[in-house]
Motif scaffolding. Sequence first.
Motif, PDB file in Angstrom:
ATOM      1  N   LYS A 226      39.053  33.021  36.035  1.00 22.31           N
ATOM      2  CA  LYS A 226      37.821  33.031  36.828  1.00 22.31           C
ATOM      3  C   LYS A 226      36.907  34.170  36.414  1.00 22.31           C
ATOM      4  N   SER A 227      37.485  35.354  36.236  1.00 24.42           N
ATOM      5  CA  SER A 227      36.688  36.533  35.865  1.00 24.42           C
ATOM      6  C   SER A 227      36.046  36.365  34.494  1.00 24.42           C
TER       7      SER A 227
ATOM      8  N   SER B 219      34.535  36.967  26.173  1.00 26.73           N
ATOM      9  CA  SER B 219      34.315  36.087  27.322  1.00 26.73           C
ATOM     10  C   SER B 219      33.251  35.035  27.030  1.00 26.73           C
TER      11      SER B 219
ATOM     12  N   PHE C  37      38.343  25.773  39.975  1.00 29.55           N
ATOM     13  CA  PHE C  37      39.170  26.061  41.161  1.00 29.55           C
ATOM     14  C   PHE C  37      38.465  25.586  42.434  1.00 29.55           C
TER      15      PHE C  37
ATOM     16  N   ALA D 158      48.843  33.118  39.907  1.00 26.71           N
ATOM     17  CA  ALA D 158      47.658  33.642  40.586  1.00 26.71           C
ATOM     18  C   ALA D 158      46.905  34.675  39.740  1.00 26.71           C
ATOM     19  N   GLN D 159      47.651  35.567  39.071  1.00 25.57           N
ATOM     20  CA  GLN D 159      47.004  36.605  38.272  1.00 25.57           C
ATOM     21  C   GLN D 159      46.239  35.998  37.107  1.00 25.57           C
ATOM     22  N   ASP D 160      46.826  35.004  36.422  1.00 28.48           N
ATOM     23  CA  ASP D 160      46.157  34.360  35.294  1.00 28.48           C
ATOM     24  C   ASP D 160      44.959  33.542  35.763  1.00 28.48           C
ATOM     25  N   ALA D 161      45.090  32.903  36.929  1.00 25.19           N
ATOM     26  CA  ALA D 161      43.976  32.122  37.462  1.00 25.19           C
ATOM     27  C   ALA D 161      42.791  33.035  37.779  1.00 25.19           C
ATOM     28  N   GLU D 162      43.073  34.178  38.356  1.00 24.56           N
ATOM     29  CA  GLU D 162      42.009  35.135  38.663  1.00 24.56           C
ATOM     30  C   GLU D 162      41.376  35.669  37.389  1.00 24.56           C
ATOM     31  N   ARG D 163      42.216  35.865  36.350  1.00 28.02           N
ATOM     32  CA  ARG D 163      41.702  36.343  35.070  1.00 28.02           C
ATOM     33  C   ARG D 163      40.777  35.291  34.444  1.00 28.02           C
TER      34      ARG D 163
ATOM     35  N   LEU E  89      33.345  26.336  37.889  1.00 28.58           N
ATOM     36  CA  LEU E  89      34.737  26.781  37.825  1.00 28.58           C
ATOM     37  C   LEU E  89      35.694  25.648  38.179  1.00 28.58           C
TER      38      LEU E  89
ATOM     39  N   ASP F 133      43.941  36.642  28.852  1.00 29.59           N
ATOM     40  CA  ASP F 133      44.038  38.100  28.933  1.00 29.59           C
ATOM     41  C   ASP F 133      43.519  38.743  27.648  1.00 29.59           C
TER      42      ASP F 133
END
Length: 362
Positions: free
Chosen positions: A344-345, A307, A362, A337-342, A360, A299
């Motif tokens: 990935k982004s 990044s 995942f 889930a939120q951290d995994a999506e972060r 990636l 985050d």
Amino acid sequence: MKSIDLMYQTMLAELDQRSFDAAWTADFPSTGRFTPANIKGRKYWYFDIPDGHGGTKRRYVGPADDPVLSQRVADHKRDKDDLRARRRLVNTLTREGGMIAPDAMSGDIVGALAEAGLFRLRGVLIGTVAFQCYSGLLGIRLPMAAILTGDADIAQDYAISREVEDSLPPLVELLQDVDPSFRPVSHRSGSAASTAFQNAGGYRVEFLTSNRGSDDDIDQPARIPALGGASADPLRFLDFLIRDPVRTMLLHRSGIPVVVPDPSRYAVHKLIVASRRHTNEQGLMKRNKDIRQAGLLFDALLQTRRSADLALVYMQAWERGSASQDAIRTGAGMLPAQDAERLKSILIEGAKRIRETVELPF
């Protein structure tokens, strides 16, 4: 996650510079004082240093009419004034600026090791005490729940330890100057060599090094030449963590210049080690902290537009081979889930910035 005001980040940079400058003036530490003494009609300078037991140690300096020594005395007063100013900066940064101060025991231990030359000899502070430094380094407020600790972890690469041809004083003596109850901890292998020290309150200081051979060596302590007679536990993937470390400040007392892993490396390494934790109660607690710290750093790195840094480090870890890839996949699969999506982004964004393709996890 809130950013830290630019004013406080600028104050931290000033503290960095002043503390690094002060680290070079160790002959006459600020805890002591110059004392004049008349002997047979002539004035001499002595330097009194607290011995940690309520008394002082006295060191002869020289005649008071020596102009070089007189300048030393004047400089020492200036340095003590600067010490007080740096303490005020630390207090402001932690109380008002939202940056993180370590607990007193961690700060005193790291301070003692730093003064003895740990970071000059290219040691690296790792673990949660290092994580506490990322608040100031990244300019991001980190939640206290992720930074509580009861130990300090120190790493040094074995090859570097041999190359420096210098050593700390005996580690057990350094630690006992902080707390006389520190004692070596028996190694799990039954070896007489110790890689950890613990005090009566359960606070643990552990020394780690990169694994130089097969996993068969992991349970055997490695003697590290620069660590004051101590040994270190070989740890797989540690070489990845401590490569290209960064300098920053531990906000304790007047500020301690330290060396810590790059925050991107720390985050990726936490995914790796989370996958390798034991499944007993203590192992699961450590795994949860690993995943929490990794998520917070993903985050923070996204917010601070780092990044590309994370993508480059991630690619280095991925290219180490199947064992590293499996560990990253497993660790990433533990993220909420939120951290995994972060994650990935940030990897997709970072890959675009460096114009590379990232596989990636995942």
